[in-house]
Design an enzyme around this catalytic site. Structure first.
Site, mmCIF file in Angstrom:
data_model
loop_
_atom_site.group_PDB
_atom_site.id
_atom_site.type_symbol
_atom_site.label_atom_id
_atom_site.label_comp_id
_atom_site.label_asym_id
_atom_site.label_seq_id
_atom_site.Cartn_x
_atom_site.Cartn_y
_atom_site.Cartn_z
ATOM 1 C CB SER A 48 -0.929 0.013 1.221
ATOM 2 O OG SER A 48 -0.209 -0.252 2.408
ATOM 3 C CG ASP A 86 2.386 -6.818 1.080
ATOM 4 O OD1 ASP A 86 2.077 -8.016 1.007
ATOM 5 O OD2 ASP A 86 1.570 -5.882 0.939
ATOM 6 C CD GLU A 185 -7.957 -5.269 1.731
ATOM 7 O OE1 GLU A 185 -6.843 -5.822 1.736
ATOM 8 O OE2 GLU A 185 -8.146 -4.115 1.285
HETATM 9 O O1 KIV Z 1 -0.430 -3.481 1.656
HETATM 10 C C1 KIV Z 1 -1.130 -3.360 2.671
HETATM 11 O O2 KIV Z 1 -1.068 -2.371 3.388
HETATM 12 C C2 KIV Z 1 -2.041 -4.444 3.009
HETATM 13 C C3 KIV Z 1 -2.965 -4.230 4.175
HETATM 14 C C4 KIV Z 1 -4.031 -3.296 3.827
HETATM 15 C C5 KIV Z 1 -3.460 -5.500 4.723
HETATM 16 O O3 KIV Z 1 -2.035 -5.454 2.370
#
Ligand code: KIV
Length: 283
Positions: A48, A86, A185
């Site tokens: 994000s 991530d 989500e």
């Molecule tokens: O990238 C992110 O911030 C996310 C969250 C919203 C769970 O995947």
């Protein structure tokens, strides 16, 4: 849980004890420090960052290099919480071999402890391989922002029985593949509850109601720093944007009317030295 290092086992134990997990995103040193000081259990360096830090329209353009750069900064400031890196779009979608390689890069070069990737049944073999390689994986199902266009946009998922059943199947498949927890989500609250009751691993919700095992929100959303797009599930606990703007406007005004910097923000020079200097310049 300030000052103690949270581990994957702590996260799993929380569900057994019925203790709700707290999770926030962070993207740099300063916000990593703040997240750690708040005592949240888990900090996600989420892709994000593409939207809230890099000003992109979505997450698909975020690269491995972007992720590693930001994970490193968060790791320097964020000492207590479990840090999740991530996996960006297409870093795990092409082949299992590439997925293991890239998961390894986030851990080895970025310094996070575990990784997260989006996807259900179809990604179970990839998750299993990464876990077997020794890297704990957090899953992410329901609305998966990297493939939002294939899901019809940033929309609530699992509203009808068939779609909801598919998400339950996704949860079971990735649990069997070895995830230690699952982000869920944008699904109806009753589905969040059902999934949390179905799997043994903690289900951390974002727009999945309160009957799950914990909650995650984007840091910038919690403090009201990003208002380009505010989903229904976001609660802004403050409006830091207006506090920052007030300070910046005050700074600008004080520079313009020369009230900043006053004597308290300026360095003195001994009178004698100043006189000497003036004479030196004259000569
Ligand atoms: O990238 C992110 O911030 C996310 C969250 C919203 C769970 O995947």
């Amino acid at each position: 849980m300030v000052n103690t290092k949270i581990t994957v086992l702590d996260v799993q134990q929380a569900k057994k004890e019925g203790r709700k997990l707290t999770m926030l995103t962070a993207y740099d040193y300063a916000f990593g420090l703040l997240a750690a000081e708040s005592g949240v259990d888990i900090v996600l360096v989420g892709d994000s960052l593409g939207m809230v830090v890099m000003g992109l329209e979505g997450t698909v353009e975020v690269s491995m290099e972007d992720m590693i750069h930001h994970i490193k900064a968060v790791v320097r400031g964020c000492k207590g919480p479990l840090i999740v890196g991530d996996m960006p779009f297409m870093s795990y979608n092409i082949s299992v071999r590439e997925a293991i390689h890239n998961a390894g890069r986030l851990v080895k070069e970025g310094g996070c402890e575990v990784i997260k990737l989006e996807g259900g049944v179809d990604f179970a073999p990839t998750i299993e391989a990464i876990v077997k390689a020794g890297i704990p994986v957090m899953g992410h199902i329901g609305l998966t922002p990297q493939t939002a266009s294939a899901l019809g946009g940033f929309k609530i998922q699992g509203r009808d029985a068939a779609a909801a059943k598919q998400i339950i199947d996704d949860a079971k498949a990735i649990e069997n593949a070895g995830v230690f927890s699952i982000i869920l989500e944008a699904v109806p609250a009753p589905l969040g509850k059902l999934i949390s009751e179905t799997v043994r691993v903690p289900v951390i919700g974002i727009g999945a109601g309160s009957d799950v095992d914990g909650q995650v929100l984007v840091f910038h959303d919690v403090v009201g720093l990003f208002d380009k797009f505010v989903p229904k599930f976001v609660k802004q606990y403050t409006n830091i944007r207006s506090i920052i703007l007030d300070a910046l406007n005050e700074y600008k005004k004080e520079v313009q009317n020369v009230t900043f910097p006053g004597p308290e923000y300026s360095f003195k020079m001994p009178e004698e030295a100043l006189e000497q200097l003036k004479n030196m310049i004259k000569e």
